[in-house]
Design a protein around this motif. Sequence first.
Motif, PDB file in Angstrom:
ATOM      1  N   ASP A  25      40.888  54.467  35.586  1.00 22.15           N
ATOM      2  CA  ASP A  25      39.910  54.399  34.295  1.00 22.15           C
ATOM      3  C   ASP A  25      38.698  55.255  34.776  1.00 22.15           C
ATOM      4  O   ASP A  25      38.168  55.164  35.655  1.00 22.15           O
ATOM      5  CB  ASP A  25      39.646  53.023  34.231  1.00 22.15           C
ATOM      6  CG  ASP A  25      38.830  52.620  33.293  1.00 22.15           C
ATOM      7  OD1 ASP A  25      37.952  53.621  32.792  1.00 22.15           O
ATOM      8  OD2 ASP A  25      38.709  51.485  32.469  1.00 22.15           O
ATOM      9  N   PRO A  26      38.444  56.482  33.782  1.00 24.85           N
ATOM     10  CA  PRO A  26      37.319  57.455  34.049  1.00 24.85           C
ATOM     11  C   PRO A  26      35.919  56.729  34.047  1.00 24.85           C
ATOM     12  O   PRO A  26      35.062  56.883  34.795  1.00 24.85           O
ATOM     13  CB  PRO A  26      37.633  58.070  32.920  1.00 24.85           C
ATOM     14  CG  PRO A  26      38.983  58.138  32.559  1.00 24.85           C
ATOM     15  CD  PRO A  26      39.528  56.829  32.930  1.00 24.85           C
ATOM     16  N   LEU A  27      35.784  55.557  33.032  1.00 17.52           N
ATOM     17  CA  LEU A  27      34.619  54.944  33.022  1.00 17.52           C
ATOM     18  C   LEU A  27      34.347  54.176  34.438  1.00 17.52           C
ATOM     19  O   LEU A  27      33.170  54.137  34.692  1.00 17.52           O
ATOM     20  CB  LEU A  27      34.570  54.067  31.922  1.00 17.52           C
ATOM     21  CG  LEU A  27      33.240  53.424  31.734  1.00 17.52           C
ATOM     22  CD1 LEU A  27      32.107  54.279  31.727  1.00 17.52           C
ATOM     23  CD2 LEU A  27      33.247  52.350  30.728  1.00 17.52           C
ATOM     24  N   GLU A  28      35.380  53.449  34.828  1.00 19.15           N
ATOM     25  CA  GLU A  28      35.175  52.657  35.922  1.00 19.15           C
ATOM     26  C   GLU A  28      34.886  53.613  37.237  1.00 19.15           C
ATOM     27  O   GLU A  28      34.032  53.349  38.290  1.00 19.15           O
ATOM     28  CB  GLU A  28      36.429  51.867  36.606  1.00 19.15           C
ATOM     29  CG  GLU A  28      36.168  50.989  37.750  1.00 19.15           C
ATOM     30  CD  GLU A  28      37.101  49.893  37.783  1.00 19.15           C
ATOM     31  OE1 GLU A  28      37.277  49.014  38.699  1.00 19.15           O
ATOM     32  OE2 GLU A  28      38.275  50.065  37.057  1.00 19.15           O
ATOM     33  N   LEU A  29      35.490  54.953  37.299  1.00 21.17           N
ATOM     34  CA  LEU A  29      35.149  55.794  38.207  1.00 21.17           C
ATOM     35  C   LEU A  29      33.703  56.368  38.270  1.00 21.17           C
ATOM     36  O   LEU A  29      33.081  56.256  39.365  1.00 21.17           O
ATOM     37  CB  LEU A  29      36.065  57.043  38.203  1.00 21.17           C
ATOM     38  CG  LEU A  29      35.582  58.480  39.113  1.00 21.17           C
ATOM     39  CD1 LEU A  29      35.762  57.886  40.505  1.00 21.17           C
ATOM     40  CD2 LEU A  29      36.419  59.512  38.471  1.00 21.17           C
ATOM     41  N   LEU A  30      33.210  56.627  37.201  1.00 18.11           N
ATOM     42  CA  LEU A  30      31.791  56.757  37.092  1.00 18.11           C
ATOM     43  C   LEU A  30      30.777  55.647  37.380  1.00 18.11           C
ATOM     44  O   LEU A  30      29.690  56.098  37.949  1.00 18.11           O
ATOM     45  CB  LEU A  30      31.537  57.182  35.681  1.00 18.11           C
ATOM     46  CG  LEU A  30      32.294  58.620  35.301  1.00 18.11           C
ATOM     47  CD1 LEU A  30      31.892  59.032  33.916  1.00 18.11           C
ATOM     48  CD2 LEU A  30      31.969  60.015  36.301  1.00 18.11           C
ATOM     49  N   HIS A  31      31.322  54.563  37.072  1.00 17.47           N
ATOM     50  CA  HIS A  31      30.239  53.333  37.381  1.00 17.47           C
ATOM     51  C   HIS A  31      30.294  53.242  38.973  1.00 17.47           C
ATOM     52  O   HIS A  31      29.233  52.770  39.537  1.00 17.47           O
ATOM     53  CB  HIS A  31      30.725  52.224  36.792  1.00 17.47           C
ATOM     54  CG  HIS A  31      29.820  50.806  37.345  1.00 17.47           C
ATOM     55  ND1 HIS A  31      28.661  50.881  36.298  1.00 17.47           N
ATOM     56  CD2 HIS A  31      29.982  49.957  38.025  1.00 17.47           C
ATOM     57  CE1 HIS A  31      28.049  49.754  37.058  1.00 17.47           C
ATOM     58  NE2 HIS A  31      28.788  49.274  37.839  1.00 17.47           N
ATOM     59  N   ASP A  32      31.639  53.334  39.584  1.00 15.94           N
ATOM     60  CA  ASP A  32      31.736  53.248  41.285  1.00 15.94           C
ATOM     61  C   ASP A  32      30.999  54.378  41.729  1.00 15.94           C
ATOM     62  O   ASP A  32      30.115  54.103  42.597  1.00 15.94           O
ATOM     63  CB  ASP A  32      33.068  53.426  41.595  1.00 15.94           C
ATOM     64  CG  ASP A  32      34.037  52.275  41.507  1.00 15.94           C
ATOM     65  OD1 ASP A  32      33.300  51.377  40.866  1.00 15.94           O
ATOM     66  OD2 ASP A  32      35.379  52.353  41.342  1.00 15.94           O
ATOM     67  N   LEU A  33      30.652  55.385  41.208  1.00 22.30           N
ATOM     68  CA  LEU A  33      29.764  56.617  41.545  1.00 22.30           C
ATOM     69  C   LEU A  33      28.522  56.093  41.636  1.00 22.30           C
ATOM     70  O   LEU A  33      27.524  56.255  42.678  1.00 22.30           O
ATOM     71  CB  LEU A  33      30.047  57.820  40.891  1.00 22.30           C
ATOM     72  CG  LEU A  33      28.967  58.991  41.034  1.00 22.30           C
ATOM     73  CD1 LEU A  33      28.993  59.385  42.328  1.00 22.30           C
ATOM     74  CD2 LEU A  33      29.106  60.002  39.897  1.00 22.30           C
ATOM     75  N   THR A  34      27.876  55.617  40.532  1.00 22.10           N
ATOM     76  CA  THR A  34      26.262  55.072  40.545  1.00 22.10           C
ATOM     77  C   THR A  34      26.246  54.058  41.668  1.00 22.10           C
ATOM     78  O   THR A  34      25.313  53.903  42.379  1.00 22.10           O
ATOM     79  CB  THR A  34      26.047  54.584  39.311  1.00 22.10           C
ATOM     80  OG1 THR A  34      26.860  53.367  38.690  1.00 22.10           O
ATOM     81  CG2 THR A  34      26.310  55.744  38.001  1.00 22.10           C
ATOM     82  N   GLY A  35      27.226  53.299  41.795  1.00 18.28           N
ATOM     83  CA  GLY A  35      27.179  51.946  42.742  1.00 18.28           C
ATOM     84  C   GLY A  35      27.223  52.463  44.203  1.00 18.28           C
ATOM     85  O   GLY A  35      26.087  51.958  45.042  1.00 18.28           O
ATOM     86  N   GLN A  36      27.991  53.510  44.527  1.00 18.85           N
ATOM     87  CA  GLN A  36      27.949  54.095  45.860  1.00 18.85           C
ATOM     88  C   GLN A  36      26.639  54.578  45.968  1.00 18.85           C
ATOM     89  O   GLN A  36      26.053  54.644  47.355  1.00 18.85           O
ATOM     90  CB  GLN A  36      29.257  55.071  46.183  1.00 18.85           C
ATOM     91  CG  GLN A  36      30.553  54.543  45.816  1.00 18.85           C
ATOM     92  CD  GLN A  36      30.799  53.570  47.106  1.00 18.85           C
ATOM     93  OE1 GLN A  36      29.993  53.327  47.908  1.00 18.85           O
ATOM     94  NE2 GLN A  36      32.002  53.202  47.088  1.00 18.85           N
ATOM     95  N   VAL A  37      26.127  55.470  45.350  1.00 17.20           N
ATOM     96  CA  VAL A  37      24.850  56.207  45.379  1.00 17.20           C
ATOM     97  C   VAL A  37      23.684  55.067  45.686  1.00 17.20           C
ATOM     98  O   VAL A  37      22.926  55.256  46.478  1.00 17.20           O
ATOM     99  CB  VAL A  37      24.314  57.159  44.120  1.00 17.20           C
ATOM    100  CG1 VAL A  37      23.007  57.468  44.169  1.00 17.20           C
ATOM    101  CG2 VAL A  37      25.235  58.081  44.053  1.00 17.20           C
ATOM    102  N   VAL A  38      23.521  53.946  44.774  1.00 14.09           N
ATOM    103  CA  VAL A  38      22.597  52.981  44.940  1.00 14.09           C
ATOM    104  C   VAL A  38      22.462  52.175  46.175  1.00 14.09           C
ATOM    105  O   VAL A  38      21.585  51.935  47.050  1.00 14.09           O
ATOM    106  CB  VAL A  38      22.566  51.996  43.772  1.00 14.09           C
ATOM    107  CG1 VAL A  38      21.611  50.715  44.086  1.00 14.09           C
ATOM    108  CG2 VAL A  38      22.210  52.570  42.598  1.00 14.09           C
ATOM    109  N   ALA A  39      24.023  51.978  46.841  1.00 15.44           N
ATOM    110  CA  ALA A  39      23.971  51.527  48.265  1.00 15.44           C
ATOM    111  C   ALA A  39      23.808  52.494  49.482  1.00 15.44           C
ATOM    112  O   ALA A  39      23.416  51.832  50.480  1.00 15.44           O
ATOM    113  CB  ALA A  39      25.523  51.173  48.279  1.00 15.44           C
TER     114      ALA A  39
END
Length: 246
Positions: A25-39
């Motif tokens: 799912d492309p949207l889930e990928l991009l959300h995971d990206l933002t989550g990894q950056v914040v972490a």
Amino acid sequence: MPTTDREARIADAVLDLVHRRADFDPLELLHDLTGQVVALLQVRCAGVTVLDRDTHEPVHVTASDELCLALEQEQSALGEGPCIDSARARQPLPVTPLTGPPGSVRWPRFAPYARRAGITAVAAVSLGLPQMALGGMNLMMTHPAGVSDQDLRLARTLADAAAVALAHQQQLIDKDTVLAQLQRALDSRLVIEQAKGVLSASLHLSMDEAFQRLRVHARSRQQKLTELAARIARGDVPAELLDPSQ
């Protein structure tokens, strides 16, 4: 030299972003990206803005939390802000303060709004492939001194990893295919918001908590996030999601 815990988490983050199943799912990928950056970085929140394939105008597609989503939406409403500037210029944005004497701060309408939310500086890194620009990832900070040039380099590396996943594991594919992936993410974000609203009202949760519950349920059952969200938006909420013990 021993590997540090943060270095190991960075390696795990890159692998998580790159290694996706074929029908991800492309949207889930991009959300995971933002989550990894914040972490991994000292940023308050992060969001992704992409260029609409038809209008070529910046459109926010996802954010790490509701605060960042509100900041992205405000920029769209005002027609100014770091996310819009960076995406339109197709260039990264260094750490830029939102404080200073009157007349010295960029984005005179957006900056006061961001400061009221506790954001004192912003930055952006490019999201794209060598042959095309796709958009950018925006970083919102409360303590800008904690974000170094090396941190921005890491953010760019994570964005590159997500772009590689969009390009199917670095296989040579045409531009239209990548843009179609992004369009799916843009189309999906609306149904995600609808599903969050349904869960928030049904379970008396914040929108952030509702989204987290949605993601956990989808991942635990290996479902696509957008497919689950569409089901919930239609009023078909899985019984397990309504059970607080689940």
